[in-house]
Design a protein around this motif. Structure first.
Motif, PDB file in Angstrom:
ATOM      1  N   ALA A  12     -25.849 -34.299  22.064  1.00 44.52           N
ATOM      2  CA  ALA A  12     -24.542 -34.947  21.913  1.00 44.52           C
ATOM      3  C   ALA A  12     -24.157 -35.671  23.197  1.00 44.52           C
ATOM      4  O   ALA A  12     -23.587 -36.771  23.159  1.00 44.52           O
ATOM      5  N   ALA A  13     -24.471 -35.068  24.351  1.00 46.98           N
ATOM      6  CA  ALA A  13     -24.172 -35.717  25.632  1.00 46.98           C
ATOM      7  C   ALA A  13     -24.935 -37.026  25.770  1.00 46.98           C
ATOM      8  O   ALA A  13     -24.377 -38.060  26.165  1.00 46.98           O
ATOM      9  N   MET A  14     -26.227 -37.027  25.421  1.00 48.57           N
ATOM     10  CA  MET A  14     -27.046 -38.232  25.520  1.00 48.57           C
ATOM     11  C   MET A  14     -26.583 -39.306  24.529  1.00 48.57           C
ATOM     12  O   MET A  14     -26.525 -40.494  24.848  1.00 48.57           O
TER      13      MET A  14
ATOM     14  N   LEU B 264     -25.242 -42.952  25.774  1.00 52.57           N
ATOM     15  CA  LEU B 264     -26.044 -44.149  25.555  1.00 52.57           C
ATOM     16  C   LEU B 264     -25.651 -44.920  24.297  1.00 52.57           C
ATOM     17  O   LEU B 264     -25.735 -46.145  24.267  1.00 52.57           O
ATOM     18  N   LEU B 265     -25.214 -44.176  23.253  1.00 51.85           N
ATOM     19  CA  LEU B 265     -24.916 -44.820  21.978  1.00 51.85           C
ATOM     20  C   LEU B 265     -23.427 -44.908  21.679  1.00 51.85           C
ATOM     21  O   LEU B 265     -23.017 -45.651  20.788  1.00 51.85           O
ATOM     22  N   GLY B 266     -22.624 -44.121  22.380  1.00 53.54           N
ATOM     23  CA  GLY B 266     -21.181 -44.163  22.169  1.00 53.54           C
ATOM     24  C   GLY B 266     -20.670 -43.280  21.056  1.00 53.54           C
ATOM     25  O   GLY B 266     -19.466 -43.215  20.815  1.00 53.54           O
ATOM     26  N   GLU B 267     -21.559 -42.578  20.340  1.00 54.72           N
ATOM     27  CA  GLU B 267     -21.167 -41.699  19.238  1.00 54.72           C
ATOM     28  C   GLU B 267     -22.084 -40.481  19.204  1.00 54.72           C
ATOM     29  O   GLU B 267     -23.289 -40.596  19.435  1.00 54.72           O
ATOM     30  N   GLU B 268     -21.519 -39.299  18.884  1.00 51.82           N
ATOM     31  CA  GLU B 268     -22.332 -38.111  18.677  1.00 51.82           C
ATOM     32  C   GLU B 268     -22.794 -38.033  17.224  1.00 51.82           C
ATOM     33  O   GLU B 268     -22.294 -38.723  16.360  1.00 51.82           O
ATOM     34  N   GLY B 269     -23.755 -37.137  17.014  1.00 46.82           N
ATOM     35  CA  GLY B 269     -24.183 -36.852  15.656  1.00 46.82           C
ATOM     36  C   GLY B 269     -25.119 -37.882  15.063  1.00 46.82           C
ATOM     37  O   GLY B 269     -25.165 -38.045  13.836  1.00 46.82           O
ATOM     38  N   ALA B 270     -25.890 -38.588  15.875  1.00 48.23           N
ATOM     39  CA  ALA B 270     -26.794 -39.612  15.356  1.00 48.23           C
ATOM     40  C   ALA B 270     -27.923 -38.964  14.557  1.00 48.23           C
ATOM     41  O   ALA B 270     -28.557 -38.009  15.005  1.00 48.23           O
ATOM     42  N   SER B 271     -28.169 -39.489  13.364  1.00 46.08           N
ATOM     43  CA  SER B 271     -29.270 -39.001  12.544  1.00 46.08           C
ATOM     44  C   SER B 271     -30.571 -39.656  13.004  1.00 46.08           C
ATOM     45  O   SER B 271     -30.574 -40.603  13.797  1.00 46.08           O
ATOM     46  N   ASP B 272     -31.698 -39.174  12.481  1.00 45.76           N
ATOM     47  CA  ASP B 272     -32.985 -39.775  12.817  1.00 45.76           C
ATOM     48  C   ASP B 272     -33.026 -41.238  12.393  1.00 45.76           C
ATOM     49  O   ASP B 272     -33.578 -42.086  13.104  1.00 45.76           O
TER      50      ASP B 272
END
Length: 610
Positions: A395-397, A401-409
């Motif tokens: 979640a920190a990364m 880098l992406l601006g949102e947590e919870g990114a799926s594959d």
């Protein structure tokens, strides 16, 4: 291969009832029975393209079934949790078809241990926490009223409380947006939606027919913990006349009410058409001394038929210094019955943390969410909660880098990121941050974390040919910035000097285990109402689970049971529950240590004589 007991053989010899319901006492060999049934069925299986579904409420239970079977089943069979089965075979293939207005895209499971309640970002704004502070990821669906799911949540250290009024509408609105926009479901959401899919007016019968064709034999372990919606889902499958089943459980061991478990639902399995109920009443684990004391806490009354006498003892110890005294008991017990497994268990995570010498303060927010996430990851890592640690680090990364947590594959791949490499980056960042000293104040520590993450992200972006905005991960000097970091992250030097720490775990984590010796730690409570003399024999529906939790803890051992109890709780128990106290050997700490030492000497003598 061992021979079945007469009770187990009676279950296996039943003349092919459609549904066998087995009520199994602690340590009665239910896992062996489940495995033996699977082995026998596989040996004569002649239905191609179909298999057996063996389901358990917990991952530990599913793992024990796999071990007991003794070999790997082919892909046509399934052994795992009920949640995993329903998500794979019900929700993923059918949810969008049955309820496209709620789930325009396939659902994604967000486990509670991922720490999603801490996530932030634009797409989650206003969806995580309601106006009154109720966390939507912490809400559970426990039943129905007027054909609508009831919603429950728990304020800190309080029993589950039903959400009503405007709070209920706020939670439902937030849940609806999460489902529609993100497709995210918790385990509780998944159970509720699985029951709805299987009972869908148009598609439900077809889906049930397809599932029982695919799995004509369903074996359900730990049935007492299924809960309302998991129970509805399983009952929908068992309602088909084309399926056979064996349901195994024990209402006295239902300890997951906070996740919706209702022990009374066990009776519904017994009332299934063409169901036959059998008992495994004799414990093959608990010797007489342990069966005697545990019977006082048997929620449905009666006694446990014990295993053979093996000299095991049930000892109640009045304690004063929990960490030091439990450590001494562990050392003595570990020597007394080699090579017995000694396990220390306690009711609450907070007690476990004290025993492990891992008590830490809650980490405040200092204005940089990625650093705060990484701080939580380090705390979880040092508390041996690896799944939460990795999820928090990811979640920190993601936020950095992406601006949102919870990114799926799929979302990572859309950003040209390999999911495996992304996980490796999170692990590297977590391990690097964990190595940093915490001797200064919290602001300085987090500033170092920010520098560490900056360097890791810069190297990652260079290696993957990605552009990264030139931003620095720095905390702000908000409230608490000058607090010593060591109260949140004990230094390695301090950890090395700590004495008396033991490996301990919660009762819920050892469900399904067998120990050579169990040390149950009962810490004094500040409230008289929470004293064991009140709590374990309370008639309140909210408290009866506490009795069952203690019952489960006491029945894990096949050897000695040592109950260390705080002096206030012990003295109160002596006054109010004399029969229960007298069922133990009541010893002072020094007497208990001497008894264990004497046991060691007897064991050595027996070995020498042999």
């Amino acid at each position: 291969m061992r021979e079945p007991t007469p009770e187990q053989q009676a279950v296996l010899n039943l003349p092919e009832p459609r549904v066998r319901v087995v009520r199994a006492a602690p340590g009665s060999g239910k896992t062996w029975l489940v495995a033996e049934l699977i082995r026998q069925e596989v040996a004569r299986w002649n239905t191609p393209m179909s298999g057996i579904a063996a389901l358990s409420f917990t991952r530990i239970g599913a793992t024990e079934i796999k071990k007991a079977v003794g070999y790997q089943l082919d892909h046509s069979n399934f052994i795992g949790t009920i949640d995993a089965f329903l998500f794979r075979y019900v929700l993923r293939p059918f949810l969008t078809t049955c309820y496209p207005d709620y789930f325009p895209s396939p659902p994604r499971l967000i486990p509670e241990e991922w720490g999603a309640q801490q996530w932030q970002g634009k797409r989650l704004r206003g969806l995580i926490t309601t106006k009154s502070g109720i966390n939507t990821f912490g809400c559970v669906f426990l039943g129905e009223e007027d054909r609508r799911p009831t919603v429950w949540h728990r304020w800190k250290y309080q029993p589950l409380e039903q959400v009503q009024g405007t709070d209920l509408e706020d939670v439902r609105t937030a849940k609806l947006k999460i489902w529609k926009q993100l497709g995210w479901v918790t385990h509780s959401d998944a159970a509720m939606w699985a029951s709805k899919v299987l009972s869908h007016r148009r598609y439900g019968p077809v889906i049930v027919e397809e599932l029982v064709r695919r799995f004509p034999l369903i074996v359900l372990d730990e049935a007492q913990d299924t809960g309302y919606f998991l129970g509805r889902a399983v009952l929908a499958l068992l309602s088909s006349g084309a399926v056979r089943a064996m349901v195994v459980g024990d209402p006295d061991q239902a300890i997951f009410e906070f996740n919706g478990a209702r022990p009374e639902l066990f009776r519904e399995f017994q009332s299934i058409r063409n169901a036959h109920t059998q008992q495994l009443a004799r414990s093959l684990r608990c010797p007489p001394a342990i069966a005697k004391v545990a019977s006082y806490l048997k929620d449905t009354g009666g006694t446990i038929e014990p295993a053979e006498e093996n000299g095991a003892r049930a000892i109640l110890i009045r304690g004063n210094d929990m960490t030091s005294e439990v450590s001494q008991l562990v050392a003595a017990a570990a020597k007394s019955r080699p090579p017995a497994t000694v396990k220390v268990v306690a009711r609450a995570n907070s007690t476990v943390d004290i025993l492990r010498c891992q008590t830490v303060e809650r980490l405040p927010k200092l204005g940089c969410p990625p650093i705060t996430h990484m701080g939580r990851a380090i705390q979880a890592l040092r508390q041996e909660r690896q799944e939460l640690a990795l999820a928090s680090a990811k979640a920190a990364m993601e936020l950095a880098l992406l601006g949102e947590e919870g990114a799926s594959d799929l979302e990572l791949k859309a950003q040209c990121l390999d999911p495996t490499e992304w996980k490796r980056l999170a692990v590297r960042c977590l391990l690097s941050a964990n190595e940093l000293p915490s001797s200064g104040n919290l602001y300085d520590w987090q500033a170092e974390i920010g520098t560490c993450l900056d360097e890791e992200l810069t190297r990652f972006c260079a290696a993957t040919h990605r552009l990264r905005k030139p931003c620095k991960l720095k905390p702000k000097k908000n409230a608490g910035w000058d607090t010593s970091a060591s109260i949140f992250f004990p230094t390695r030097e301090a950890e090395g000097q700590t004495t008396g720490c033991v490996s301990a775990t919660t009762v819920h984590a050892v469900k399904g285990e067998t120990h050579g010796c169990t040390i149950l730690v009962v810490k004094d409570e500040s409230s008289g109402a929470r004293m064991p003399s009140n709590l374990w024999w309370s008639s309140s529906p909210n408290d009866r689970e506490e009795r069952r939790i203690t019952y489960v803890a006491m029945t894990r051992t096949k050897g000695d049971l040592l109950v260390w109890m705080g002096s206030k709780s012990y003295d109160d128990l002596v006054v109010r529950r004399q029969d229960f106290v007298k069922s133990f050997e009541n010893l002072e700490l020094t007497e208990a240590l001497s008894a264990l030492e004497g046991q060691l000497e007897r064991s050595r003598s027996a070995v020498n004589e042999h």
